[in-house]
Write a protein that holds these residues in place. Structure first.
Motif, PDB file in Angstrom:
ATOM      1  N   TRP A 135       3.136  -4.765  -2.912  1.00 48.83           N
ATOM      2  CA  TRP A 135       2.547  -3.639  -2.242  1.00 48.83           C
ATOM      3  C   TRP A 135       1.322  -4.030  -1.380  1.00 48.83           C
ATOM      4  CZ3 TRP A 135      -2.226  -0.930  -1.763  1.00 48.83           C
ATOM      5  CH2 TRP A 135      -2.001   0.313  -1.412  1.00 48.83           C
ATOM      6  N   ARG A 155      -7.521   0.439   0.388  1.00 46.89           N
ATOM      7  CA  ARG A 155      -6.112   1.381  -0.005  1.00 46.89           C
ATOM      8  C   ARG A 155      -5.736   1.207  -1.382  1.00 46.89           C
ATOM      9  NH1 ARG A 155      -3.214   3.170   5.275  1.00 46.89           N
ATOM     10  NH2 ARG A 155      -4.967   2.927   6.940  1.00 46.89           N
ATOM     11  N   ALA A 212      -6.804  -2.846   3.560  1.00 44.66           N
ATOM     12  CA  ALA A 212      -5.657  -2.965   2.630  1.00 44.66           C
ATOM     13  C   ALA A 212      -6.208  -2.825   1.123  1.00 44.66           C
ATOM     14  CB  ALA A 212      -4.883  -4.576   3.018  1.00 44.66           C
ATOM     15  N   VAL A 256       1.140  -3.458   2.986  1.00 42.43           N
ATOM     16  CA  VAL A 256       0.095  -2.522   3.369  1.00 42.43           C
ATOM     17  C   VAL A 256      -0.408  -3.522   4.622  1.00 42.43           C
ATOM     18  CG1 VAL A 256      -2.113  -1.390   3.209  1.00 42.43           C
ATOM     19  CG2 VAL A 256      -0.486  -1.050   1.571  1.00 42.43           C
TER      20      VAL A 256
END
Lengths: 218, 135
Positions: free
Chosen positions: A103, A85, A82, A107
């Motif tokens: 966010w 990303r 995560a 994820v």
């Protein structure tokens, strides 16, 4: 991805930065820049922004992933994935569109779902079953604390996936329902329904263990 | 739907569950140093990618890149517009100068045809260099 060795959850205070890097909040006079600002600093090549963001977000990501997956090693992999990303998203991040923490939670949840789907199609991970504490090493109070902790975790793992996610985000991470709705990409009403059903199910699962968990005098 | 006791104890059961949640919140999942190091290594790798131009470029893109660098160096497209306008103005003034400015074409013609220019043809270069050497 680096395979990390499983380690038990431990109660510790916040530790100093890693590998001797100063934290951005130590440089800034106030409470520190926002997550958005840190992400922009990161995209501009500021290494300390990565340290600060990691300290802010990785523990929360790991906590949620551990509760949802019930497996520390898998949760660490999900957390690293995560965060990776997030780093890749940094250059294109639009400030104000979404909270960085929301966010990253989203994820993490999606990665957890993907992992569980892959596992259902393959083998059962024995590491996912929490190990019982060693009774010989612990005081009675500690044993009861561990029993409660394990009981809750085992009960959580018996919930349907979406219920488990909603309950963890609402009652352990203490997020507000609208933020959970944003993370799970459902309505607030759906969040309320999931958490209510999840709590009822947990109560039922734990009902038979009332005395064992030390609640007989309550 | 309770801790194995009467339904009227639902509130107690809910309180017990809340107590379990509260205890769970007291157990933070602190990432190990290995995990933090791995995350920061990923971050450093991505940062180096963000700060490094592509190693190989397809043929035909080089001139475009030089042009983009030139436009960027002079301050972007607004500055480029100003540069183009100034160039056009200079060209126009050169072709058709205002009345208060001398005509450069006429001046060049006058100089090249004047006696001042022709007089230099009489200077003996060897003599002139020789005088410079004596001094």
């Amino acid at each position: 991805m680096v395979q990390l060795q499983a380690t038990p959850l431990t109660v510790t205070s916040r530790q100093p930065p890693y590998r001797g890097m100063p934290r951005v909040s130590e440089v800034a006079a106030d409470a520190g820049p926002s997550d958005d600002a840190l992400l922009k600093l990161f995209a501009n090549g500021e290494a300390r922004a990565a340290v600060e963001l990691t300290e802010r977000l990785a523990p929360r990501a790991l906590a949620v992933a551990t509760r949802v997956l019930g497996n520390r090693a898998e949760a660490e992999d999900v957390t690293q994935d995560a965060m990776m990303r997030l780093w890749r998203q940094a250059a294109e991040w639009q400030p104000g569109q979404a909270k960085v923490s929301t966010w990253i939670y989203r994820v993490v949840m999606n990665l957890c779902i993907d992992l569980k789907r892959r596992q259902r199609g393959g083998h059962i991970d024995l590491d996912a079953i929490p190990e019982p504490p060693d009774p010989g090493q612990q005081a009675p109070e500690q044993m009861q604390d561990n029993a409660r902790h394990d009981a809750l975790q085992l009960a959580l793992l018996q919930l349907p996936e979406r219920q488990r996610q909603a309950v963890v985000l609402r009652h352990i991470e203490e997020l507000a329902n609208p933020e959970i709705a944003g993370i799970m990409e459902i309505s607030v009403e759906a969040v309320e329904s999931l958490t209510a059903r999840g709590k009822r199910a947990l109560t039922k699962i734990l009902a038979g263990r009332r005395d064992e968990l030390g609640y007989s005098d309550v | 739907m309770s801790w194995g006791i009467a339904m009227s104890d639902d509130t107690k059961a809910e309180n017990n569950l809340e107590a379990l949640f509260a205890e769970a919140r007291q157990v933070p999942a602190r990432p190990s140093e290995d995990l933090m190091a791995a995350i920061l290594a990923d971050a450093a790798a991505v940062q180096s990618e963000l700060g490094t131009p592509p190693v190989t470029q397809p043929p035909g893109r080089f001139s475009l890149r030089i042009w983009q660098q030139f436009v960027s160096a002079i301050g972007g497209w607004p500055a480029f517009g100003g540069l183009a306008a100034a160039s056009m103005a200079g060209l126009w003034i050169g072709i058709s100068p205002p009345a208060f400015l001398p005509d450069p074409v006429e001046q060049i013609y006058q100089i090249s045809s004047s006696e001042d220019v022709l007089a230099y043809n009489d200077i003996d270069l060897v003599t002139w260099l020789g005088e410079e050497a004596v001094e």
